[in-house]
Structure formats: C-alpha cells, structure tokens
Design a protein around this motif. Structure first.
Motif, PDB file in Angstrom:
ATOM      1  N   GLU A  48      52.595  16.965 -31.694  1.00 22.33           N
ATOM      2  CA  GLU A  48      51.740  18.139 -31.499  1.00 22.33           C
ATOM      3  C   GLU A  48      51.573  18.808 -32.865  1.00 22.33           C
ATOM      4  O   GLU A  48      52.306  19.731 -33.220  1.00 22.33           O
ATOM      5  CB  GLU A  48      52.320  19.101 -30.474  1.00 22.33           C
ATOM      6  CG  GLU A  48      51.396  20.251 -30.117  1.00 22.33           C
ATOM      7  CD  GLU A  48      50.002  19.799 -29.686  1.00 22.33           C
ATOM      8  OE1 GLU A  48      49.044  20.535 -30.005  1.00 22.33           O
ATOM      9  OE2 GLU A  48      49.843  18.724 -29.055  1.00 22.33           O
ATOM     10  N   ARG A  93      50.687  23.895 -25.355  1.00 21.19           N
ATOM     11  CA  ARG A  93      49.514  23.130 -25.790  1.00 21.19           C
ATOM     12  C   ARG A  93      49.575  21.703 -25.241  1.00 21.19           C
ATOM     13  O   ARG A  93      48.561  21.150 -24.794  1.00 21.19           O
ATOM     14  CB  ARG A  93      49.429  23.109 -27.320  1.00 21.19           C
ATOM     15  CG  ARG A  93      49.116  24.467 -27.934  1.00 21.19           C
ATOM     16  CD  ARG A  93      49.067  24.381 -29.461  1.00 21.19           C
ATOM     17  NE  ARG A  93      48.996  25.710 -30.067  1.00 21.19           N
ATOM     18  CZ  ARG A  93      48.935  25.936 -31.361  1.00 21.19           C
ATOM     19  NH1 ARG A  93      48.935  24.916 -32.215  1.00 21.19           N
ATOM     20  NH2 ARG A  93      48.869  27.174 -31.833  1.00 21.19           N
ATOM     21  N   LYS A 102      47.040  19.805 -22.466  1.00 20.16           N
ATOM     22  CA  LYS A 102      46.464  18.472 -22.697  1.00 20.16           C
ATOM     23  C   LYS A 102      46.759  17.545 -21.526  1.00 20.16           C
ATOM     24  O   LYS A 102      45.893  16.796 -21.070  1.00 20.16           O
ATOM     25  CB  LYS A 102      47.054  17.858 -23.979  1.00 20.16           C
ATOM     26  CG  LYS A 102      46.494  18.393 -25.264  1.00 20.16           C
ATOM     27  CD  LYS A 102      47.120  17.612 -26.430  1.00 20.16           C
ATOM     28  CE  LYS A 102      46.675  18.181 -27.765  1.00 20.16           C
ATOM     29  NZ  LYS A 102      47.334  17.468 -28.891  1.00 20.16           N
TER      30      LYS A 102
END
Length: 457
Positions: A388, A406, A410
């Motif tokens: 990431e 995050r 995804k």
C-alpha cells in the motif's frame, strides 16, 4: 606518561581505480618492536601493559623475526619513533623495559588489503560525491549476494561486486538487479558483477532445503520469518491452497507439519523447482504441485479438493520411524483423513494478489447442497499479501490504520461486495520495502454469503 595521539589507519585512496588492485592497499606503518632477553616475560608485559602494545584490530602484536630467530612484541601504533618512548609509553611500561633489559628497534608493519572492511575499501575508491551512501547492504540467497544498485553506482558495479566478494567468504557470486520485478512471474533481469556465473542456489529455511535458479523464479530471503509465522498458524490435517506458491517457501514447511497443500504457480520454472523441493524434502505425501493460472485454481478450488480426496482414497497414509536400538527401528503407521473443507488460501503475490479476490465470488455455489450436509463446516481463511504505497509528500504521513482502510476499500471494490466487514480483517505488517511502501498480509474469513452468491448481474 602516555599519549592520546590517533594514528590514521584508513586505507590508501585511489579514486581513479577501474580494476581492483589489492596490492595498492598494502600500507606500511612505522612502529617499534620490543625484544625480551627472557621470553617468559612477554606474557607478563602484554597482560600488564595492554595499552602500551599494538592495538590494531586483526593485527597480531606478537611477531616472529625468522632472520634474527627472535620473537618480539609490537608496541602501540602511536609510537612510531624510538626517540618518542618517554612521551608515548606509560612510565610503568618504561620502568619494566629498563628493569628487564628489553631491546627496542624500529619495525615496518605491513597492513594488507584484508585488514579493511568493504565500506572502507569502497570509501577509498568511489567518487567523493557517492561516499554518503556507499552500497554495503545486500541480501544473501544461498551463495549469491544480491544488490539493488542505484544508477549512479552502476558504472562502479564490478569494483563494488569484487570488494564484497573478497570481504564475505561465504559468497561466491554478486549480482545486481537490472529492472523492476516482472508482473507475471515476479522475476527480474540481473547481471553478475563478480564471482562465479552460477545462479542455481541451495537455500536453507525453516529446516528445509530449497533449490532454484535465482534468475528465473521469485525468492526473497527477507521473508523467512513471515513464511514461518504463517505456517505456524496451520494445523496438521488442514487443507491449504497456495495460489502463488513460488518454489514452495510456504508449502514445503507446511508439508513437514503434515498440512495437506495444493501448491500452484504459473511460472513453469517455479513449478519445476517446487517439484524438486517437494521431493528433496520428502513431503510428497502431503504437498501436490501444479502449474496453472491462479484464477482458475481459485474458481475450481472445491472441485480440486474433491478430486484430491478421490485421488488419495480419502486419506493420506504415512509412516514414522523411531530408533529403538542400533540394530532396530520402530516403524509406526499413521493415517490422516482429508477434510472436506479448505482451511486456508495463501496469495503471496503482493504486487497484484488483491486483484484475484473477485475470483472467490460464488466458488461454493455449485457445491452448496453438499457443503451444507458437512457437520461443523468452517469457511476458509484467505491470507493475501499486498503493498500500500503512499506519497512522501502526504502531510501528515498516513498512519497504519489509514493504510489498512485504503486496502479495505480496494478489497470491497475488487470483490464487488460492500458487506465485507473491516473488523473481520487482520492486518500484519510484513516489512517496509521503502519508507513509503509497506507490505501487509491481510487475513480474513471468506464470508458465507459471498462464497455461495449467485452471479451479480
């Protein structure tokens, strides 16, 4: 008395060197040698007056002088002239030398190339503009040292490789990565900087021996603790599907624990060496290697399990051997029933493994009736590896929790499944590839609804 004078023991400098000249680094240092009429006094002197004897690392302070048939003690490197004895040596050492009629003579000490560390030699031959970050760090895989040289160091690659080879006796080959990792097979082009042009290595890890061609498969020695961590979470008799198995760093140690593993890799070279490693480590009863597209393996995973059960007639039979005496071994027969459930999926392709998560959508749909009849059926865990990356310009720098969120967003998007719950995900930080590129392992149970889901229209 005594002196705090610091003698410069750095290697000679030659910044125009293009081929390594080891003889250039032989350095001569003027010191003083002490000869003892009574050799028995040598030990007493060196013990009592340690600070007055030569203190250069890796250089002996007791030397033989064959032409004089004598043994002498080299005095401190700060003493380079006999006339300076009264200024440099301690008064106690001077008194001992006088009392024992010890003779002092000049002596030329040769400090060879082997004396200096690789960083010191490289610091003497690389351009001054590059000295702030001398490339001394590398990863060792078998007999190979692997460097990632920045572009400005590449013109000096051969020199760097030769010095590292000289200073690390266990290394036989030094290589440099030439480009980024190939997205399909996770391999990268490399050049041999120094040593043998032999890239087939044998690497020990987790009490297993792995053989592979380092230029044709993916292997990262820095991940050995991660391999051990995950394998530790598997139990004997679990059925595990290793979707991107490489040459077997998860699958082979798991097989030693009598975990049943279907180990797949798309790279034919990885499959070839994985098959060798399965045989070499005698885990063929528990580990089956295949060479297919990971997406197909995920989609067909439950049928693969059923086929495996049929192939093995429902169980794995194996023997253990225990030494009873020098003449006799006790052999015991064992059997592990293959479970009708998949315990774990492993997806170790951090650059793109997240993109495979959509393949789990509905994989149990065609086996729903059969699965619902299995008592205490547990849905499989997925262990997916990912990077990431974030921008170094982000302010403030994102926290791990922000990066986890995050990744979670995804995953929901890739899976097309908004019902995925963040609190069912477990994040483990594997390593930082760079300050802005952490690698995570995300472990979570596949949701029942997602596994049985009908195609989303």
């Amino acid at each position: 008395m005594g002196s705090n004078t610091i003698v410069d023991l750095s290697p000679p400098v030659n910044r125009s060197m293009t081929q390594l000249d080891r003889d250039f680094f032989q350095r001569s240092l003027s010191v003083v040698i002490a000869f003892f009429p009574d050799p028995k006094k040598i030990g007493e002197f060196t013990k009592k007056f340690n600070k007055d004897t030569l203190g250069i690392k890796k250089v002996k302070n007791i030397v033989k002088i064959p032409e004089q048939n004598k043994i002498g003690v080299l005095l401190t490197e700060n003493l380079q002239d006999i006339n300076q004895v009264s200024e440099i040596l301690t008064s106690e050492a001077q008194q001992f030398i006088q009392a024992e009629n010890i003779t002092l003579q000049p002596y030329q000490l040769t400090i060879p190339y082997s004396h200096w560390k690789s960083e010191e030699i490289l610091g003497a031959i690389l351009p001054e503009s590059l000295l702030d970050e001398i490339p001394s760090g590398f990863t060792i895989t078998g007999h190979i040292a692997h460097l990632n040289l920045r572009s400005e160091f590449k013109p000096y690659g051969e020199l760097i490789g030769q010095v590292l080879l000289d200073k690390n006796p266990n290394i036989k080959t030094v290589v440099n990565k030439l480009d980024s990792i190939d997205t399909v097979y996770r391999t990268f082009a490399m050049e041999v900087l120094a040593g043998e042009d032999n890239l087939i290595v044998e690497q020990r890890e987790s009490n297993c021996l792995f053989k592979f061609d380092f230029s044709k498969v993916y292997w990262n020695s820095r991940l050995h603790t991660e391999h051990e961590r995950l394998v530790k979470s598997f139990n004997e008799g679990d059925f595990v599907i290793d979707v991107m198995a490489g040459v077997g760093p998860f699958a082979v140690p798991a097989g030693k624990k009598r975990v049943i593993v279907l180990a797949n890799d798309l790279n034919p070279e990885s499959y070839k060496y994985m098959s060798e490693n399965i045989a070499k480590n005698k885990v063929g009863d528990f580990v089956k290697g295949i060479n297919e597209d990971g997406r197909v393996v995920i989609r067909e995973s439950y049928q693969r399990l059923l086929d495996y059960i049929e192939e093995k007639n429902g169980s794995i039979k194996y023997q253990t051997r225990k030494r009873r005496s020098k003449e006799e071994d006790q052999i015991s027969e064992h059997e592990i029933v293959i479970p009708k459930q998949i315990s774990h999926f492993v997806m170790n392709l951090p650059d793109s493994a997240l993109e495979f998560l959509n393949e789990y959508d509905g994989i149990f749909r065609n086996h729903k009736q059969q699965i619902q009849q299995i008592q205490d059926f547990k849905f499989p865990m997925v262990h997916v590896y990912c990077f990431e990356k974030f921008s170094s310009e982000e302010s403030p720098e994102p926290t791990d929790k922000m990066l986890h969120r995050r990744v979670f967003e995804k995953m929901k998007k890739i899976m097309n499944y908004d019902q995925l719950q963040f609190d069912t995900l477990s994040f483990h930080t594997v390593r930082k590839v760079s300050p802005t590129k952490p690698m995570f392992c995300v472990s979570f149970p596949l949701p029942e609804e997602f596994l049985f889901r009908e195609p989303v229209v």
